[in-house]
Every structure is written in structure tokens, then in C-alpha cells.
Design an enzyme around this catalytic site. Structure first.
Site, PDB file in Angstrom:
ATOM      1  N   HIS A 253     -32.934 -27.835  51.412  1.00  0.00           N
ATOM      2  CA  HIS A 253     -31.592 -27.836  52.004  1.00  0.00           C
ATOM      3  C   HIS A 253     -31.037 -29.255  52.071  1.00  0.00           C
ATOM      4  O   HIS A 253     -30.450 -29.672  53.062  1.00  0.00           O
ATOM      5  CB  HIS A 253     -31.641 -27.174  53.379  1.00  0.00           C
ATOM      6  CG  HIS A 253     -32.043 -25.728  53.271  1.00  0.00           C
ATOM      7  ND1 HIS A 253     -33.348 -25.320  53.373  1.00  0.00           N
ATOM      8  CD2 HIS A 253     -31.310 -24.633  53.000  1.00  0.00           C
ATOM      9  CE1 HIS A 253     -33.405 -24.002  53.187  1.00  0.00           C
ATOM     10  NE2 HIS A 253     -32.185 -23.567  52.958  1.00  0.00           N
ATOM     11  N   GLU A 351     -26.683 -46.459  45.745  1.00  0.00           N
ATOM     12  CA  GLU A 351     -25.866 -47.077  44.687  1.00  0.00           C
ATOM     13  C   GLU A 351     -24.372 -46.889  44.888  1.00  0.00           C
ATOM     14  O   GLU A 351     -23.926 -45.874  45.419  1.00  0.00           O
ATOM     15  CB  GLU A 351     -26.211 -46.451  43.322  1.00  0.00           C
ATOM     16  CG  GLU A 351     -27.640 -46.666  42.895  1.00  0.00           C
ATOM     17  CD  GLU A 351     -27.929 -46.133  41.495  1.00  0.00           C
ATOM     18  OE1 GLU A 351     -27.015 -45.573  40.854  1.00  0.00           O
ATOM     19  OE2 GLU A 351     -29.082 -46.293  41.045  1.00  0.00           O
ATOM     20  N   TYR A 361     -26.067 -42.406  34.502  1.00  0.00           N
ATOM     21  CA  TYR A 361     -26.359 -43.358  35.574  1.00  0.00           C
ATOM     22  C   TYR A 361     -27.845 -43.491  35.865  1.00  0.00           C
ATOM     23  O   TYR A 361     -28.248 -44.158  36.808  1.00  0.00           O
ATOM     24  CB  TYR A 361     -25.502 -43.016  36.816  1.00  0.00           C
ATOM     25  CG  TYR A 361     -24.069 -43.328  36.465  1.00  0.00           C
ATOM     26  CD1 TYR A 361     -23.550 -44.596  36.682  1.00  0.00           C
ATOM     27  CD2 TYR A 361     -23.293 -42.419  35.750  1.00  0.00           C
ATOM     28  CE1 TYR A 361     -22.284 -44.938  36.249  1.00  0.00           C
ATOM     29  CE2 TYR A 361     -22.026 -42.743  35.305  1.00  0.00           C
ATOM     30  CZ  TYR A 361     -21.528 -44.006  35.557  1.00  0.00           C
ATOM     31  OH  TYR A 361     -20.288 -44.347  35.095  1.00  0.00           O
ATOM     32  N   TYR A 372     -40.785 -41.280  48.745  1.00  0.00           N
ATOM     33  CA  TYR A 372     -40.934 -41.339  50.194  1.00  0.00           C
ATOM     34  C   TYR A 372     -42.359 -41.676  50.607  1.00  0.00           C
ATOM     35  O   TYR A 372     -42.593 -42.204  51.679  1.00  0.00           O
ATOM     36  CB  TYR A 372     -40.469 -40.021  50.835  1.00  0.00           C
ATOM     37  CG  TYR A 372     -38.970 -39.903  50.760  1.00  0.00           C
ATOM     38  CD1 TYR A 372     -38.163 -40.456  51.750  1.00  0.00           C
ATOM     39  CD2 TYR A 372     -38.359 -39.304  49.666  1.00  0.00           C
ATOM     40  CE1 TYR A 372     -36.783 -40.388  51.645  1.00  0.00           C
ATOM     41  CE2 TYR A 372     -36.987 -39.246  49.564  1.00  0.00           C
ATOM     42  CZ  TYR A 372     -36.200 -39.784  50.556  1.00  0.00           C
ATOM     43  OH  TYR A 372     -34.842 -39.736  50.457  1.00  0.00           O
TER      44      TYR A 372
END
Ligand code: HEC
Length: 482
Positions: A253, A351, A361, A372
Site C-alpha cells: 500500500h 530526486e 530516469y 532499507y
């Protein structure tokens, strides 16, 4: 058409004719946890908390051997001759050295500038900034994560609450009544009701555009965009502007993107990579998948025939540019006719990008961020054929919406870029010219997570603030002397 062909185990990508290896997709190339490497190899000299020892502290240090990423990585792998800093080229690979740099920067900033645990009350009276004195006025309070707002020609404002409500602010009052006729949506973590934008010709057609998290089967969800006409307190005649087949919805989510911007006869919108934050996929690189892209359609959702990938059987025709992660900011600079985007990196690597037709990109082939868990995502921060950000933030400030000021109440701010952040709770001004960003000023911080920024029809700057542990608000920046 066979959209959304999934490609698993894609460890080598062919981009602009060059082979780029993707560390995260190949477990053998995946580096070790930067925090663990630090503890094992660096802490004895630089201190467990980077506070220093015989190697000196790495917090708040004036770097002697170069402060850019490449120089620091060089210090780590190459060592610093005759200073006592050994070279770690044999035990730390390029990706790990890059992750160590991120780890050092992130840890250092956390110490010096900890993410605020709460927001502070708004300052009273005249505030000073480099170019204008201003005051902050409260427009409306009591909003549950005000994600975005839009102005109607009759002076009212529409505001989305992420929890799934569309509210009205009229004559300075947040009305208790809710607008009805919203589509079904998922509300969980970052999922919910997101952007609201009134059609440029709302006065005649009453179209309101909404982006939100559409529920799929088995706890999946995806960004969806609809428009409907606002009739009194009801949305009627809904039409889908963007959606993908439900079988391609993903779990998780987070990472919805979801900004909408009208530019002339087009509507641009951003879609995040979706999925789980800790599981990096290459979907953003795959043109057959709508995720991780900036899209362009006509106001009715039809595909402009001159979109860059129209006619390719393996590409989503609405794609305008690709290789983005979680683009929660999108703004058009009408004075220079350029579209800009911001996106959240993972840990590090937020960014600001100039959006060009058909451009890549780079997510996740090149990034300034890391996973993480502290492991590197890619050993590269740039590569030929991939667009580099105009600015990046490592550690992350959780960059959100951007807005080019187009009013006439603050003459020196005209056509400058205002930028908000969530975790960093910052409201920044970026002076922009043809070459890029020439100067950055922090206008204020710690007054809440900045969710949306818009120039009002009155020339004031309106800002939506999500407050921590309490309901949020919309404020407006007005000249100190009216
Ligand atoms: C044996 C002690 C020792 C170990 C182990 C060590 N360092 Fe160093 N490090 C030093 C010393 C001493 C300097 C200062 C060099 C100077 O000022 O010229 C230094 C300098 C640096 C610099 C450059 C600072 C500047 O001012 O430019 C960085 C970056 C750095 N170390 C990172 C690391 C990392 C990351 C590790 C672990 C992989 C590590 N060091 C392990 C002793 C050590």
C-alpha cells in the site's frame, strides 16, 4: 495487446545500447549491509556511532579528501596514504563503498538534524526570508492528511483527505458536508484518495479529476484516475481516465505516485512503482508496465498519437517518460515550458528531475539511494543514456509536491520553484533558470509534512500540512505588508 508482460530474473538490462548490471536483481552482485560493514571494518577507528577515535569523527566533519560521493568512495577503497586510513579495495566492492557513503551521510544528518517527532505551532507575526517578508495564515484546520487541493472559479476550494473524503472550503470555512459519489478506494498506509484537480475549463464543464488507490483482488491495489462532474454536492457522470487490468495490480500500500497536471490540451500524471518498499523490481524500466512512469493523455484519457512509445507493441502508449520510483511531485513551469517531477528514493536518493519526452530516469539501475536494510541497490549513480536528477537528497527529506509560483503578490518569487517534504517537514524555495537550480532557501520547516503547494487565484501561496498525531491544515503565505 499484451501489456504488463512480467519479466522476472532480469539481471541485465539493455538501455540505450549499453548493458547495465543491476545489483538488486542479482543476488550474487548484492552487497552486504553497509551498517554491518561499518561496524566490522570502520568502527574501531571512526567510532561505533561515527563519533570518532583514531580516525576522527565522520559526523559534522569538513571533508579533507573530497566531499562528493565519488571522492569519499575513493577514500574508502583507495585509502589515504600515510594518514592511517587503510584502503579497503580488497574487502569492500564499489557498490558497498557507495552504500557506506550513503550510510555515513545518513547517520551524520540524523544526528545533526533529527527528523522532528512532531510539528511546531505556526509562527506568529512577520517572518523574514531572503527576498520577501511574509506571514503564515491558517485557511482551514481539522483535515485528515490533506493530500491535495484545487481552486474552483467561484472561489471555493476542493480538498482531498487521504482517508477517502472530498471536502469543500467556502468563504474561509471548511464545510462539514462531504462531496458524494467518490469511487470505491483502499485506505491503508499510503493508499487512499490523493490528487484533486479541477479542469481548466471547470466553469463550463464542471469536471473534477481525482487520483486514488483502486482496490484489486487479494489485497492488491493500483493508482487509478477518474473524472466526474461536480453537481452541487455530488460527483456525477464518472469516466475513467487511467486504469490498468486488475490482474496486474500489486500487493503493498505504498509507492502510488498520483500527481496530476494539466498542460495545454494534455493531462500529465505520475504513477509509482507499486509493490513492496523493500523489494526492488525493474518494473520502472519495463515499458510494457504502467508502473514507475510519467504518462501523458488528452483531457478525456485518449492517447496523443505523438506520444513517444505509441505504435510499439511492447509499450504502454500513455508513457511519456520512465524509470521513476515514487513521483509525488509534478509541476509545469509555464514561463520556460518545462515539466518537473520529484520522487521519493528508498533510503537516500530523493530526486528533482526535469521531465523530457521519452527519457529514462534510471530507477533502479542508477540511484543515490540504498535499500532499507542498508544494502546497495546499484553501484552506479549515473550511466550513459540515463537522465540524472537536477538535484538529489541523500539522506532523504521525503520530497513531495512542487509548484512554480505564478502569482503577483511576491514579485521576486515569480516563476521560482517551491518544494515541500514529508519526513523532513521542509518548505523550500529553489531559484531556477535554464541551467537548473541556482539557489536553495529553506523558507520554513517543522510545521508539518508538506503535502501540497499551489498558487492561489489571490496570488498567495497555499500549502497543505499533514500534522503529526493530529489533524492537518491548509495555510497560506501572505505578504507581511498587505
Ligand atoms: C585504522 C584506522 C581506520 C580504519 C579502520 C578506517 N579509517 Fe577511515 N580514516 C582513518 C584516518 C586516520 C583518516 C583521516 C585521514 C586524513 O585526515 O587524512 C580517515 C579518513 C576517512 C575518510 C575521509 C575523511 C576526509 O576528511 O576526507 C573517510 C570517508 C573514511 N575514513 C571512511 C572510512 C570507512 C567507511 C571505513 C571502513 C570501511 C574506514 N574509514 C576505516 C582511519 C581509519
Amino acid at each position: 495487446m499484451p501489456f504488463h508482460l512480467r519479466k522476472h530474473c532480469l539481471s541485465i538490462l539493455l538501455i540505450a545500447g549499453v548493458h547495465v548490471s543491476l545489483a538488486a536483481a542479482d543476488s550474487n552482485a548484492k552487497g552486504r549491509d553497509a551498517g554491518k560493514i561499518y561496524a566490522e571494518l570502520c568502527a574501531n577507528c571512526h567510532g561505533a556511532k561515527l563519533e570518532g577515535g583514531k580516525g576522527g569523527g565522520l559526523v559534522g566533519r569538513a571533508w579533507k579528501h573530497g566531499s562528493d560521493d565519488a571522492s569519499m568512495a575513493r577514500s574508502i577503497r583507495g585509502g589515504i596514504a600515510e594518514s592511517g586510513m587503510p584502503g579497503f579495495a580488497k574487502s569492500v566492492n564499489d557498490a558497498e563503498a557507495a552504500a557506506l557513503v550513503t550510510f555515513i551521510r545518513e547517520t551524520a544528518t540524523r544526528k545533526v538534524d533529527p527528523t522532528p517527532k512532531t510539528d511546531l505551532p505556526l509562527p506568529k507575526g512577520t517572518q523574514h526570508s531572503e527576498e520577501h517578508d511574509y506571514r503564515i495564515e491558517t485557511v482551514a484546520e481539522g483535515l485528515d492528511v490533506p493530500w491535495s487541493f484545487t481552486f474552483l472559479p467561484d472561489g471555493r476550494m476542493l480538498v482531498t483527505e487521504r482517508a477517502g473524503r472530498l471536502r469543500v472550503i467556502e468563504n474561509g470555512v471548511l464545510r462539514a458536508e462531504m462531496i458524494g459519489g467518490l469511487p470505491p478506494l483502499v485506505v491503508k498506509d499510503e493508499a487512499g484518495l490523493m490528487s484533486v484537480v479541477a479542469h481548466p475549463d471547470f466553469a463550463h464543464n464542471h469536471w473534477v479529476y481525482l487520483s486514488f488507490s483502486d482496490p484489486g483482488d487479494d489485497d492488491t491495489a493500483m493508482t487509478k484516475i477518474v473524472r466526474a462532474r461536480l453537481q452541487d454536492w455530488e460527483l456525477v457522470e464518472p469516466e475513467t481516465i487511467f486504469s490498468i487490468p486488475k490482474e496486474n495490480y500489486q500487493k503493498g500500500h505504498v509507492l502510488f505516485g498520483s500527481r496530476l497536471v494539466f498542460v495545454g490540451e494534455y493531462l500529465f500524471f505520475s504513477v509509482g512503482v507499486r509493490g513492496l518498499e523493500e523489494k526492488v523490481t525493474v518494473d520502472a524500466q519495463n515499458l510494457a508496465i504502467a508502473n514507475g512512469k510519467i504518462h501523458r493523455v488528452f483531457h478525456d484519457g485518449k492517447i496523443p498519437p505523438d506520444n513517444p512509445f505509441v505504435g510499439r507493441p511492447d509499450a504502454y502508449p500513455s508513457i511519456w517518460s520512465y524509470g521513476v520510483r515514487n513521483p509525488q511531485g509534478l509541476a509545469y513551469d509555464s514561463s520556460r515550458q518545462k515539466l518537473w517531477e520529484t520522487e521519493h528514493g528508498p533510503r537516500g536518493g530523493d530526486e528533482l528531475n526535469l521531465v523530457k519526452r521519452g527519457a529514462n530516469y534510471g530507477w533502479p539501475v542508477v540511484t543515490h539511494g540504498m535499500n532499507y536494510d542498508g544494502t546497495p541497490i546499484s553501484e552506479k549513480t549515473e550511466a550513459p543514456g540515463l537522465e540524472s536528477p537536477v538535484i538529489h537528497w541523500t539522506p532523504s527529506i521525503a520530497v513531495s509536491e512542487i509548484e512554480f509560483y505564478s502569482g503577483d503578490k511576491f514579485s521576486k518569487w515569480k516563476h521560482q520553484l517551491f518544494l515541500g517534504s514529508l519526513a523532513g517537514q521542509k518548505f523550500l524555495r529553489l531559484a531556477v533558470d535554464e541551467s537548473g537550480v541556482t539557489h536553495t532557501e529553506e523558507i520554513f520547516k517543522n510545521h508539518g509534512r508538506v503535502r501540497d503547494i499551489k498558487t492561489g487565484p489571490d496570488g498567495m501561496i497555499y500549502v497543505a500540512l499533514e500534522c503529526i498525531g493530529k489533524l492537518g491544515k491548509i495555510v497560506r503565505i501572505v505578504p507581511a505588508v498587505p
